[in-house]
Design a protein around this motif. Structure first.
Motif, PDB file in Angstrom:
ATOM      1  N   GLU A   1      -5.657   1.464  -3.139  1.00 46.86           N
ATOM      2  CA  GLU A   1      -6.073   2.751  -2.573  1.00 46.86           C
ATOM      3  C   GLU A   1      -5.785   2.816  -1.077  1.00 46.86           C
ATOM      4  N   LEU A   2      -6.006   1.705  -0.380  1.00 45.51           N
ATOM      5  CA  LEU A   2      -5.736   1.645   1.048  1.00 45.51           C
ATOM      6  C   LEU A   2      -4.260   1.877   1.338  1.00 45.51           C
ATOM      7  N   VAL A   3      -3.386   1.233   0.565  1.00 41.80           N
ATOM      8  CA  VAL A   3      -1.945   1.393   0.746  1.00 41.80           C
ATOM      9  C   VAL A   3      -1.539   2.849   0.549  1.00 41.80           C
ATOM     10  N   SER A   4      -2.097   3.480  -0.472  1.00 47.14           N
ATOM     11  CA  SER A   4      -1.753   4.863  -0.770  1.00 47.14           C
ATOM     12  C   SER A   4      -2.292   5.826   0.283  1.00 47.14           C
TER      13      SER A   4
ATOM     14  N   GLN B   1      -3.262   5.336   3.414  1.00 44.99           N
ATOM     15  CA  GLN B   1      -2.776   5.160   4.789  1.00 44.99           C
ATOM     16  C   GLN B   1      -1.251   5.165   4.900  1.00 44.99           C
ATOM     17  N   HIS B   2      -0.559   5.404   3.774  1.00 46.32           N
ATOM     18  CA  HIS B   2       0.908   5.440   3.768  1.00 46.32           C
ATOM     19  C   HIS B   2       1.479   4.158   4.393  1.00 46.32           C
ATOM     20  N   VAL B   3       0.970   3.040   3.939  1.00 43.71           N
ATOM     21  CA  VAL B   3       1.306   1.728   4.512  1.00 43.71           C
ATOM     22  C   VAL B   3       2.771   1.391   4.243  1.00 43.71           C
ATOM     23  N   GLU B   4       3.420   0.847   5.263  1.00 36.78           N
ATOM     24  CA  GLU B   4       4.800   0.378   5.132  1.00 36.78           C
ATOM     25  C   GLU B   4       4.891  -1.147   5.140  1.00 36.78           C
ATOM     26  N   PHE B   5       3.849  -1.796   5.644  1.00 36.31           N
ATOM     27  CA  PHE B   5       3.809  -3.264   5.624  1.00 36.31           C
ATOM     28  C   PHE B   5       2.355  -3.688   5.443  1.00 36.31           C
TER      29      PHE B   5
END
Length: 210
Positions: A22-25, A27-31
């Motif tokens: 959920e965090l990756v999604s 915050q639009h995480v790239e790394f």
């Protein structure tokens, strides 16, 4: 590049894996830099689940039994992997990122508690930065050290002399690395003992001027 660092203190549970996803999604995480996975092996299915798609690559250091473990996952689209470098307590990747093909080094760090291990880690990180070509550098993770007394509270008086020595050595490391320690926003500490008796700022993002 949006980089997230997270000491997960064990990645085996479904609830925690879902929270990371959920965090990756959100915050639009790239790394994604995870520390203390406590996993000896990392599968492609786990990485795809955490990332939410197969548009990713990863590298990791296995845990030593039920201790440690580092996992780095990054967006494959627009990030060309040039090489990976590892050592005790860190995993680094060199990426060619974006349309401008900017060279970026991202190092995922998880330091042990004893000072001798930390010193070896610091020496290896400085040598890595000096040894590779110029680029933009980011060191992210759990450094298990502070360099200002106000960054740690609740430490026993017995440990003050050891803490002072560690702070001096850690500050020397930061100067040798020639980077900036980015300030925290919103909170002053990143770790607390379960009963609240001690708190510290031991997790950091260290970035170069580039």
């Amino acid at each position: 590049m949006i980089i997230v660092s997270f000491n997960v203190r064990g990645l085996g549970g479904r609830v925690k894996m879902r929270k990371v996803r959920e965090l990756v999604s959100q915050q639009h995480v790239e790394f994604l830099a995870l520390q203390e996975t406590k996993l000896e092996t990392i599968s492609s299915s786990l990485c795809y689940y955490l990332w939410g798609s197969q548009d990713c690559e990863w590298t990791f250091l296995p845990s030593e039994g039920n201790s440690g473990g580092i996992l780095s996952i990054w967006k494959k689209d627009n990030n060309l992997l040039l090489f990976i470098f590892t050592g005790q307590g860190f995993v680094g990747v060199c990426l060619e990122s974006g349309i401008q093909k900017k060279v970026i080094f991202v190092v995922n760090v998880y330091a042990k508690c004893d000072l001798d291990s930390k010193r070896r880690l610091w020496e290896n990180l400085v040598m890595s930065k000096r040894g590779f070509e110029d680029g933009a550098w980011c060191f992210a993770g759990d450094f298990n050290a502070v360099y200002r007394r106000e960054e740690r509270r609740g430490v026993s008086q017995i440990n003050h002399s050891r803490l002072t020595l560690e702070m001096r050595d850690f500050e020397d490391f930061l100067l040798d690395l020639e980077i900036r320690d980015t300030p925290l926003l919103g909170r002053n500490f990143t770790w607390f003992y379960p009963n609240g008796s001690s708190i510290s700022r031991i997790d950091r993002f260290l970035i170069s001027n580039q």
